[in-house]
Scaffold this motif. Structure first.
Motif, mmCIF file in Angstrom:
data_model
loop_
_atom_site.group_PDB
_atom_site.id
_atom_site.type_symbol
_atom_site.label_atom_id
_atom_site.label_comp_id
_atom_site.label_asym_id
_atom_site.label_seq_id
_atom_site.Cartn_x
_atom_site.Cartn_y
_atom_site.Cartn_z
ATOM 1 N N TRP A 1 56.205 79.627 16.407
ATOM 2 C CA TRP A 1 55.881 80.802 15.591
ATOM 3 C C TRP A 1 54.806 80.455 14.560
ATOM 4 O O TRP A 1 53.866 81.220 14.351
ATOM 5 N N LEU A 2 54.941 79.292 13.931
ATOM 6 C CA LEU A 2 53.964 78.884 12.923
ATOM 7 C C LEU A 2 52.607 78.572 13.545
ATOM 8 O O LEU A 2 51.576 79.090 13.115
ATOM 9 N N LEU A 3 52.602 77.697 14.568
ATOM 10 C CA LEU A 3 51.347 77.168 15.082
ATOM 11 C C LEU A 3 50.686 78.076 16.107
ATOM 12 O O LEU A 3 49.470 78.299 16.071
ATOM 13 N N LEU A 4 51.471 78.608 17.054
ATOM 14 C CA LEU A 4 50.873 79.437 18.099
ATOM 15 C C LEU A 4 50.659 80.868 17.621
ATOM 16 O O LEU A 4 49.549 81.404 17.693
ATOM 17 N N HIS A 5 51.742 81.464 17.133
ATOM 18 C CA HIS A 5 51.699 82.883 16.784
ATOM 19 C C HIS A 5 50.799 83.152 15.586
ATOM 20 O O HIS A 5 50.187 84.239 15.488
ATOM 21 N N VAL B 1 48.759 80.307 13.422
ATOM 22 C CA VAL B 1 47.557 79.476 13.259
ATOM 23 C C VAL B 1 46.567 79.698 14.400
ATOM 24 O O VAL B 1 45.388 79.996 14.170
ATOM 25 N N CYS B 2 47.036 79.564 15.640
ATOM 26 C CA CYS B 2 46.127 79.691 16.790
ATOM 27 C C CYS B 2 45.526 81.087 16.885
ATOM 28 O O CYS B 2 44.335 81.252 17.180
ATOM 29 N N ARG B 3 46.351 82.085 16.634
ATOM 30 C CA ARG B 3 45.848 83.468 16.715
ATOM 31 C C ARG B 3 44.727 83.701 15.695
ATOM 32 O O ARG B 3 43.683 84.281 16.029
ATOM 33 N N ILE C 1 48.659 78.407 6.162
ATOM 34 C CA ILE C 1 49.725 79.207 6.774
ATOM 35 C C ILE C 1 51.078 78.524 6.659
ATOM 36 O O ILE C 1 52.090 79.152 6.320
ATOM 37 N N CYS C 2 51.130 77.219 6.925
ATOM 38 C CA CYS C 2 52.412 76.503 6.834
ATOM 39 C C CYS C 2 52.915 76.447 5.395
ATOM 40 O O CYS C 2 54.124 76.597 5.153
ATOM 41 N N GLU D 1 52.399 78.639 3.132
ATOM 42 C CA GLU D 1 52.859 79.980 2.777
ATOM 43 C C GLU D 1 54.271 80.238 3.289
ATOM 44 O O GLU D 1 55.127 80.762 2.553
ATOM 45 N N PHE D 2 54.556 79.888 4.520
ATOM 46 C CA PHE D 2 55.845 80.233 5.120
ATOM 47 C C PHE D 2 56.932 79.193 4.872
ATOM 48 O O PHE D 2 58.104 79.536 4.745
ATOM 49 N N VAL D 3 56.556 77.920 4.808
ATOM 50 C CA VAL D 3 57.558 76.868 4.616
ATOM 51 C C VAL D 3 57.784 76.593 3.136
ATOM 52 O O VAL D 3 58.893 76.235 2.724
ATOM 53 N N GLY D 4 56.748 76.747 2.336
ATOM 54 C CA GLY D 4 56.919 76.576 0.897
ATOM 55 C C GLY D 4 56.488 75.227 0.377
ATOM 56 O O GLY D 4 56.557 74.979 -0.831
ATOM 57 N N VAL D 5 56.047 74.327 1.249
ATOM 58 C CA VAL D 5 55.569 73.012 0.833
ATOM 59 C C VAL D 5 54.425 72.631 1.765
ATOM 60 O O VAL D 5 54.411 73.014 2.940
ATOM 61 N N GLU D 6 53.457 71.893 1.227
ATOM 62 C CA GLU D 6 52.295 71.533 2.027
ATOM 63 C C GLU D 6 52.680 70.540 3.132
ATOM 64 O O GLU D 6 53.419 69.591 2.886
#
Length: 465
Positions: A351-355, A357-359, A394-395, A397-402
């Protein structure tokens, strides 16, 4: 199958395992004692049919009618294929090619392994030939353009011959004649866990990075069984002291909070190892322990056998540093299930990388190739910085940590690193007897052995000439 056709299941089983020429054999070993680890019988193709040879066994009409009637339509695979069609299109829009020097590399790798064979042991040789033969099989698929990309409905990952290719061979694959660089999300599963631990991941029902959106069946299972119950939150956290119907002590909750604040931007594995010892490690000791810990990461996250977790040194180290996280993982294996929990984690990664980042990357660079291998994204060198920035943004933003990121150039040296040879030899060396070979024979194909042996022999003869 047994649920669909009832006791007639044994009739089908007899078609495969019975007679003078069985297709399938069983080790006849199983346990259903509640006081011990339960496990099912093991089945595998017999040696003859583990080579590519096949035989037809015709099912009686009443069997086949039932199976066809109840054959499930994998709606999730259809849905994911549609969602990630823009990534599948990459295999049509661009051409992946093999650098011819890959054959020299494979030959050198095989030769170095064969030099380590002890007393001309045929079992070790066969393991090496099987390895080389499997690599050649993948290379042949590339040469033929038969890369077969598809998206799995189970874990939402994109799979192809490219994703199956061993890491040591990936550098020899180019796109449209240009080299591909990788941008990897470091320690992706431990990193994603830092968000999945948070109760908001389980309670949020909006369209986004949460269980409801990513694996609705598991969400409904938790709701139906009373595992998602809102209670007063633990102070200054997004978690609850009462999770999975089990109370977590303040110390355990504190360790979860500490885990969520790990500086993943740096080296996760070194960080945990450094916290796990009361004395100062030398750089060499730290490096060795880091390697051991990294190799055990999947066991720490997904091994649900209590006996294994009690004796595994790396699991014990992790439990010592983060007792609450370890307890949460063990409860998740019970509540969610080992398989489903691993699928939750893999779907989160997709969801993070394909949906996302890649998009977004392909929206910005529609003519630039982009390929994925789980937590690694591959593109041209000049676009790696743009890709890295997107992953970081993106990561975070959704995960909360770099997250930690690593950009790697392709490796095209025809002589393998000793570290890579060592890692393969560690797996091959113990297979030095008939008994040990029999235990792993299910992963060895006669066709691969023949292909590998013929290649090594022919390549050595060519070089000698």
């Amino acid at each position: 199958m047994k649920l669909i056709i009832g006791d007639d299941y044994y009739g089908i089983l007899e078609l495969l395992t019975g007679g003078d020429d069985p297709v399938v054999e069983s080790d006849e070993s199983y346990s259903n004692f509640s006081s011990y680890d339960q496990y099912c019988k093991g089945y595998r193709l017999t040696a003859r049919y583990n080579t590519g040879e096949y035989v037809y066994r015709e099912l009686p009409r009443k069997f086949s009618d039932k199976i066809i009637k109840y054959l499930p339509k994998d709606a999730e695979t259809v849905r994911m294929t549609e969602r990630y069609s823009f990534l599948l299109d990459q295999y049509q829009n661009h051409r992946l090619q093999v650098n011819p020097s890959i054959y020299e590399f494979i030959s050198n790798f095989g030769r170095q392994l064969l030099e380590r064979v002890e007393d001309d042991n045929q079992y070790q040789k066969n393991m090496i030939y099987n390895l080389i033969g499997r690599w050649l099989y993948y290379v042949q698929k590339f040469e033929e353009g038969d890369i077969n990309p598809m998206v799995a409905g189970s874990n939402h990952r994109l799979n192809s011959v490219y994703t199956n290719l061993p890491k040591v061979l990936r550098g020899f694959i180019n796109c449209n004649g240009k080299l591909l660089y990788s941008v990897d999300l470091s320690a992706s599963q431990p990193y994603i866990l830092s968000k999945v631990l948070d109760s908001s991941f389980f309670h949020d029902t909006s369209n986004g990075f949460n269980l409801f959106s990513i694996y609705n069946e598991v969400y409904n299972h938790l709701i139906d069984n009373g595992y998602l119950i809102s209670v007063p939150p633990y102070p200054n956290s997004g978690m609850y002291p009462f999770m999975w119907s089990v109370f977590f002590t303040p110390k355990e909750l504190e360790s979860i909070l500490e885990y969520q604040q790990i500086p993943f931007l740096n080296d996760y594995y070194r960080y945990v190892i450094s916290k796990g010892f009361n004395y100062q490690l030398t750089e060499q000791e730290l490096l060795e322990k880091r390697t051991e810990f990294k190799k055990s990461t999947m066991y720490i996250l997904f091994d649900d056998k209590k006996g294994h977790r009690l004796v595994n040194q790396q699991v014990r180290l992790f439990k010592h540093v983060y007792p609450g996280v370890n307890k949460w993982l063990e409860l998740s294996h019970k509540v969610i299930g080992k398989r489903e929990f691993s699928l939750v984690m893999q779907r989160c990664e997709s969801w993070l990388l394909l949906h996302n980042v890649c998009r977004k990357f392909l929206d910005q660079h529609p003519d630039v190739p982009l390929y994925t291998i789980h937590d690694g994204l591959f593109t041209y060198k000049e676009y790696t910085q743009d890709l890295s920035s997107l992953i970081l943004t993106i990561c975070s933003e959704f995960v909360g940590v770099e997250p930690g990121l690593k950009i790697e150039p392709p490796k095209l040296e025809i002589y393998p690193r000793q570290q890579d040879v060592n890692e393969e030899w560690v797996e091959i060396k113990p297979i030095n007897s008939q008994d040990r070979f029999e235990k792993i024979r299910g992963g060895v194909f006669t066709a691969n052995i023949v292909r590998g042996r013929d290649f090594v022999t022919a390549f050595a003869f060519k070089n000698a000439a």
